[in-house]
Design a protein around this motif. Structure first.
Motif, PDB file in Angstrom:
ATOM      1  N   GLY A 431       2.559  -4.231  15.383  1.00  0.00           N
ATOM      2  CA  GLY A 431       1.830  -5.216  14.584  1.00  0.00           C
ATOM      3  C   GLY A 431       1.366  -4.655  13.257  1.00  0.00           C
ATOM      4  O   GLY A 431       1.107  -3.453  13.129  1.00  0.00           O
ATOM      5  N   LEU A 432       1.232  -5.528  12.264  1.00  0.00           N
ATOM      6  CA  LEU A 432       0.735  -5.102  10.952  1.00  0.00           C
ATOM      7  C   LEU A 432      -0.783  -4.962  10.962  1.00  0.00           C
ATOM      8  O   LEU A 432      -1.476  -5.586  11.763  1.00  0.00           O
ATOM      9  N   GLY A 433      -1.281  -4.157  10.031  1.00  0.00           N
ATOM     10  CA  GLY A 433      -2.715  -4.045   9.812  1.00  0.00           C
ATOM     11  C   GLY A 433      -3.399  -2.960  10.606  1.00  0.00           C
ATOM     12  O   GLY A 433      -4.637  -2.886  10.613  1.00  0.00           O
ATOM     13  N   ASP A 457       1.359  -2.710   0.752  1.00  0.00           N
ATOM     14  CA  ASP A 457       0.462  -3.735   0.229  1.00  0.00           C
ATOM     15  C   ASP A 457       0.396  -4.938   1.160  1.00  0.00           C
ATOM     16  O   ASP A 457      -0.655  -5.583   1.288  1.00  0.00           O
ATOM     17  N   GLY A 458       1.493  -5.260   1.851  1.00  0.00           N
ATOM     18  CA  GLY A 458       1.458  -6.384   2.784  1.00  0.00           C
ATOM     19  C   GLY A 458       0.535  -6.118   3.949  1.00  0.00           C
ATOM     20  O   GLY A 458      -0.332  -6.937   4.280  1.00  0.00           O
ATOM     21  N   GLY A 459       0.666  -4.959   4.590  1.00  0.00           N
ATOM     22  CA  GLY A 459      -0.200  -4.606   5.703  1.00  0.00           C
ATOM     23  C   GLY A 459      -1.638  -4.414   5.282  1.00  0.00           C
ATOM     24  O   GLY A 459      -2.567  -4.707   6.047  1.00  0.00           O
ATOM     25  N   ALA A 460      -1.839  -3.940   4.045  1.00  0.00           N
ATOM     26  CA  ALA A 460      -3.206  -3.709   3.564  1.00  0.00           C
ATOM     27  C   ALA A 460      -4.004  -5.005   3.514  1.00  0.00           C
ATOM     28  O   ALA A 460      -5.217  -5.002   3.756  1.00  0.00           O
ATOM     29  N   ILE A 481      -2.451   3.177  -0.204  1.00  0.00           N
ATOM     30  CA  ILE A 481      -1.733   1.904  -0.204  1.00  0.00           C
ATOM     31  C   ILE A 481      -0.498   2.049  -1.090  1.00  0.00           C
ATOM     32  O   ILE A 481      -0.622   2.282  -2.298  1.00  0.00           O
ATOM     33  N   VAL A 482       0.682   1.947  -0.483  1.00  0.00           N
ATOM     34  CA  VAL A 482       1.933   1.992  -1.244  1.00  0.00           C
ATOM     35  C   VAL A 482       2.286   0.555  -1.630  1.00  0.00           C
ATOM     36  O   VAL A 482       2.632  -0.262  -0.775  1.00  0.00           O
ATOM     37  N   ASP A 483       2.179   0.259  -2.905  1.00  0.00           N
ATOM     38  CA  ASP A 483       2.309  -1.118  -3.401  1.00  0.00           C
ATOM     39  C   ASP A 483       3.719  -1.337  -3.946  1.00  0.00           C
ATOM     40  O   ASP A 483       4.066  -0.851  -5.021  1.00  0.00           O
ATOM     41  N   ASP A 484       4.522  -2.067  -3.165  1.00  0.00           N
ATOM     42  CA  ASP A 484       5.872  -2.403  -3.645  1.00  0.00           C
ATOM     43  C   ASP A 484       6.057  -3.903  -3.835  1.00  0.00           C
ATOM     44  O   ASP A 484       7.177  -4.390  -3.958  1.00  0.00           O
ATOM     45  N   GLY A 485       4.951  -4.641  -3.834  1.00  0.00           N
ATOM     46  CA  GLY A 485       5.002  -6.057  -4.175  1.00  0.00           C
ATOM     47  C   GLY A 485       5.420  -6.980  -3.068  1.00  0.00           C
ATOM     48  O   GLY A 485       5.743  -8.146  -3.328  1.00  0.00           O
ATOM     49  N   GLY A 486       5.412  -6.510  -1.821  1.00  0.00           N
ATOM     50  CA  GLY A 486       5.799  -7.412  -0.738  1.00  0.00           C
ATOM     51  C   GLY A 486       5.949  -6.685   0.572  1.00  0.00           C
ATOM     52  O   GLY A 486       5.487  -5.555   0.749  1.00  0.00           O
ATOM     53  N   TYR A 487       6.599  -7.344   1.506  1.00  0.00           N
ATOM     54  CA  TYR A 487       6.909  -6.724   2.787  1.00  0.00           C
ATOM     55  C   TYR A 487       8.202  -5.940   2.619  1.00  0.00           C
ATOM     56  O   TYR A 487       9.306  -6.459   2.823  1.00  0.00           O
ATOM     57  N   ASP A 510      -5.529  -6.490  -7.545  1.00  0.00           N
ATOM     58  CA  ASP A 510      -5.665  -5.144  -8.098  1.00  0.00           C
ATOM     59  C   ASP A 510      -6.457  -4.354  -7.054  1.00  0.00           C
ATOM     60  O   ASP A 510      -7.676  -4.488  -6.938  1.00  0.00           O
ATOM     61  N   PHE A 511      -5.751  -3.568  -6.259  1.00  0.00           N
ATOM     62  CA  PHE A 511      -6.407  -2.905  -5.120  1.00  0.00           C
ATOM     63  C   PHE A 511      -7.500  -1.933  -5.556  1.00  0.00           C
ATOM     64  O   PHE A 511      -8.502  -1.768  -4.852  1.00  0.00           O
ATOM     65  N   VAL A 512      -7.327  -1.299  -6.701  1.00  0.00           N
ATOM     66  CA  VAL A 512      -8.356  -0.368  -7.183  1.00  0.00           C
ATOM     67  C   VAL A 512      -9.632  -1.135  -7.534  1.00  0.00           C
ATOM     68  O   VAL A 512     -10.733  -0.760  -7.108  1.00  0.00           O
ATOM     69  N   ALA A 513      -9.489  -2.208  -8.307  1.00  0.00           N
ATOM     70  CA  ALA A 513     -10.662  -3.006  -8.685  1.00  0.00           C
ATOM     71  C   ALA A 513     -11.313  -3.629  -7.454  1.00  0.00           C
ATOM     72  O   ALA A 513     -12.548  -3.709  -7.357  1.00  0.00           O
ATOM     73  N   LEU A 514     -10.477  -4.063  -6.508  1.00  0.00           N
ATOM     74  CA  LEU A 514     -11.014  -4.672  -5.291  1.00  0.00           C
ATOM     75  C   LEU A 514     -11.815  -3.656  -4.486  1.00  0.00           C
ATOM     76  O   LEU A 514     -12.920  -3.946  -4.014  1.00  0.00           O
TER      77      LEU A 514
END
Length: 561
Positions: A431-433, A457-460, A481-487, A510-514
C-alpha cells in the motif's frame, strides 16, 4: 497438600488491600490502559473518536505515552514500525466504524510483515450488537468481519470483567510466532461505565514458543551436511526472530551462499564473501538458486517478489522453515518445518555437520559481477548515484522506511541495510503512504537516533497531515520526497504495457513551503547536493523534509533465461 503454584497465586496483604479499595473515578477505559501497562506497554498510538472516549480519558490517569496521528491508517503504520523495531506489541487505539475501517490497509501490511500490532477499537453500545440495525452512529452490521480476514485473531468484549483477559489473549496472539496484528473491540457503554473492579496489575501473556520437531531438523541437517551445492534464502522471518547471528553461523559452517529477500534485508552481512545480496529480480541469481541441490528457505513463503515473479523453479531439495503454517509448501514442495526461525536455526546448528567449499565465495563473486554488468549496461547512473548518496548520508544504525516508490524498488535489490532490522518497506501488502508515518513510529520507539523516510510525491500526499504529528512530538524523522510529478512506477508500467500512461500525472504542492507551513524545515536538493543536504537534515534534531526533483527509472528485471 499445598503446591508451589498455589503459593504463587496467593495475593500479598498489600495486593489484597489495594484490590478491596480501588480508587474512585475509574471506568472501563481504565481497565484497558491498566491491562496494557500490566503487560509492559509504554507507548500507544491512535486517534480518538466518540465511542472510544472512555479509553482516551483513561490515558490521562495512566503512565502510558500517547502518540496521536491525524489519520487512522497512518496511526496503524506508526504502530507497525514500532512493533518491527522493538519486537514489542504496539497498542493502537481506534474508534468504531469509519475510524476502525480506516486502519485496515495498515493492519494488512502489519500482517504481511509480521508486525505485532494490538488494535483496540470501540463498538456501538452492547444493545446494538448482534446483527440488528439500531441506528447508532458508526454502526456496522458485523464490525469483526471486516477485520477477520486481515488480522491474526479477533477478540470481543461484552462486560468489563472480560477486558483484561481479552487484551491479554490478544497480546499473546500478537507475539506468538509469526508475529502479527490482532483486533479487540469493546462497546462504548462498557468503556464509559464506572467500574468497581480492582485495578489491573501485572498480567501474564507469555507467547507460546514455536519449537521445531526434532525429527524434521535431523533430516534437514543431514541433507545440508551432505549437499554438494547448498544455498540459503533468508526472509523477513529471520529478522523478526532476531536470528541473523544464527543464520550467519550456519551459512559459514556450510559454506552456503545466502540471498536475502526484500523483507529480509539486513539478515545477512551485505559484504560477506557468501552474500548474494538481494538481487532477486535477476535471472543470474535465480539460476544459482535453481541449481542448488539443497535449498534452505528460512522465514519466507517464496511469494511473488521472492521468487522472481513465480519464475523460480527449484530443481533440488527444498527445506522450508516458516512460522506461518499457511505459507509452508504453499508455492513449492519442501521439507516443511513449522517453527520460529531462531529456534529452528539453533536446532540445525546443534546437529549439522561442517562442510567446506572453497569455491563458494568465487561463485558468489562471479554472480555479483554478472549482475553489476547487467545493471551498468542499462545506463542508470543517476539512480545508482542517488541510492549511494542516501546510503552515505544515513548513519549505519539508523532505521529507514520506504514507501512504494521507484527509489525503494532499487533499494530492495541494491541497498546495503548494514544492520539487521533497520530497513523496512511496505512490500508485504504494497500500500501507498507507509514511509513517513512508519518512520514516526520508529522515532517514537527510539528518540536517540535519526530515522529516514523515503517517498515519491504520489505516496507523500497520503501522509502530509502527519507533518503536524512530527512537529507536535518533535520526532527525529527526515523525510526524503522524490518528486517526479506523478505515480512514477505506474507511469513506467503503463507505458511499457500500453504505450502511454493514464491517470498517473499529478498536481502537487511546493513540498518545501508546505513543510515550512507546519514548522518543519525543508530544503530542495539536487542529485549533486543530496548527500550533504540529507546528512545535514539527519543531523539536526526534530523533523525535516528534503525534496529531490528527479525522474528516476527502474532497472529492467530479468525473469527468463
Amino acid at each position: 497438600m499445598t503446591h508451589d503454584h498455589d503459593l504463587e497465586l496467593r495475593p500479598t496483604a498489600a495486593q489484597t488491600e489495594a484490590a478491596l479499595n480501588p480508587p474512585a473515578g475509574r471506568n472501563g477505559g481504565d481497565l484497558v490502559v491498566e491491562t496494557l501497562s500490566g503487560l509492559g506497554a509504554s507507548t500507544v498510538f491512535g486517534l480518538p473518536g466518540q465511542h472510544a472516549l472512555g479509553m482516551f480519558d483513561a490515558l490521562r490517569r495512566s503512565r502510558l505515552r500517547y502518540v496521536g496521528l491525524r489519520v487512522e491508517n497512518n496511526a496503524g503504520f506508526a504502530a507497525d514500525a514500532y512493533g518491527r523495531v522493538t519486537g514489542e506489541v504496539a497498542p493502537l487505539l481506534l474508534s468504531t466504524g469509519p475510524g476502525a475501517l480506516m486502519s485496515l490497509a495498515a493492519l494488512q501490511e502489519a500482517a504481511a510483515a509480521s508486525a505485532p500490532v494490538l488494535a483496540i477499537g470501540s463498538q456501538v453500545p452492547v444493545a446494538g450488537l448482534g446483527g440488528g440495525r439500531h441506528g447508532y452512529l458508526h454502526e456496522l452490521r458485523d464490525q469483526q468481519a471486516s477485520f477477520r480476514d486481515v488480522v491474526k485473531s479477533v477478540h470481543t468484549v461484552r462486560t468489563q470483567s472480560q477486558i483484561p483477559s481479552a487484551i491479554a489473549a490478544a497480546w499473546e496472539s500478537a507475539l506468538t510466532a509469526p508475529h502479527g496484528p490482532v483486533w479487540v473491540e469493546i462497546p462504548q457503554d462498557v468503556l464509559l461505565a464506572e467500574t468497581s473492579l480492582p485495578q489491573v496489575t501485572a498480567v501474564d501473556a507469555t507467547p507460546r514458543e514455536l519449537v521445531p520437531r526434532p525429527e524434521l531438523t535431523a533430516v534437514a541437517a543431514d541433507l545440508l551436511t551432505r549437499a554438494e551445492r547448498p544455498a540459503i534464502i533468508a526472509g523477513g522471518g529471520v529478522v523478526r526472530a532476531d536470528a541473523s547471528g544464527k543464520l550467519r553461523a550456519l551459512a559459514e559452517r556450510l559454506d552456503a551462499p545466502v540471498v536475502t529477500t526484500f523483507g529480509g534485508k539486513g539478515a545477512f552481512p551485505w559484504e560477506h564473501p557468501l552474500s548474494l545480496q538481494s538481487w532477486l529480480e535477476d535471472r543470474h541469481t535465480t539460476d544459482l538458486l535453481e541449481d542448488a541441490d539443497v535449498l534452505l528457505v528460512v522465514g519466507s513463503g517464496l511469494g511473488e517478489l521472492s521468487s522472481n515473479y513465480h519464475t523460480f523453479k527449484p530443481r533440488g531439495r527444498v527445506v522450508q522453515i516458516e512460522a506461518d503454517p499457511g505459507k509452508l509448501e504453499s508455492n513449492h514442495p519442501a521439507l516443511g518445518i513449522h517453527a520460529d526461525a531462531r529456534l529452528a536455526l539453533t536446532a540445525l546448528l546443534e546437529t549439522v555437520g561442517e562442510r567446506r567449499d572453497p569455491a563458494a565465495p568465487e561463485r558468489v563473486a562471479a554472480l555479483l559481477a554478472k549482475v553489476r554488468a547487467r545493471i551498468e549496461g542499462q545506463g542508470l547512473t543517476l539512480e545508482q548515484e542517488v541510492l549511494a548518496s542516501v546510503r552515505a548520508a544515513l548513519p549505519d544504525g539508523s532505521p529507514s522506511f520506504w514507501d512504494m516508490t521507484i527509489l525503494a524498488y532499487w533499494a530492495w535489490s541494491a541497498f546495503d541495510a548494514r544492520r539487521p532490522n533497520t530497513m523496512h518497506s511496505a512490500q508485504g501488502a504494497g500500500g501507498l503512504g507507509y514511509g513517513f508515518p512508519a518512520a514516526l513510529g520508529a522515532a517514537a520507539a527510539d528518540p536517540t537516533r535519526p530515522v529516514l523516510a523515503v517517498s515519491g510525491d504520489g505516496g507523500a500526499m497520503y501522509s502530509i497531515a502527519e507533518l503536524a504529528t512530527a512537529r507536535q512530538y518533535g520526532l527525529n524523522v527526515t523525510w526524503l520526497i522524490v518528486d517526479d510529478g506523478g505515480y512514477g512506477i505506474l507511469r513506467e508500467y503503463m507505458a511499457d504495457a500500453f504505450g502511454e500512461a493514464t491517470a498517473t500525472e499529478l498536481t502537487r504542492p511546493d513540498f518545501v513551503a508546505l513543510a515550512e507551513s507546519f514548522g518543519v524545515p525543508g530544503v530542495r536538493t539536487s542529485p549533486e547536493t543530496l548527500r550533504d543536504d540529507l546528512a545535514k537534515a539527519l543531523a539536526e534534531p526534530g523533523p525535516s523534509v528534503v525534496v529531490l526533483p528527479a525522474l528516476l527509472r527502474m532497472f529492467a528485471p530479468t525473469h527468463l533465461g
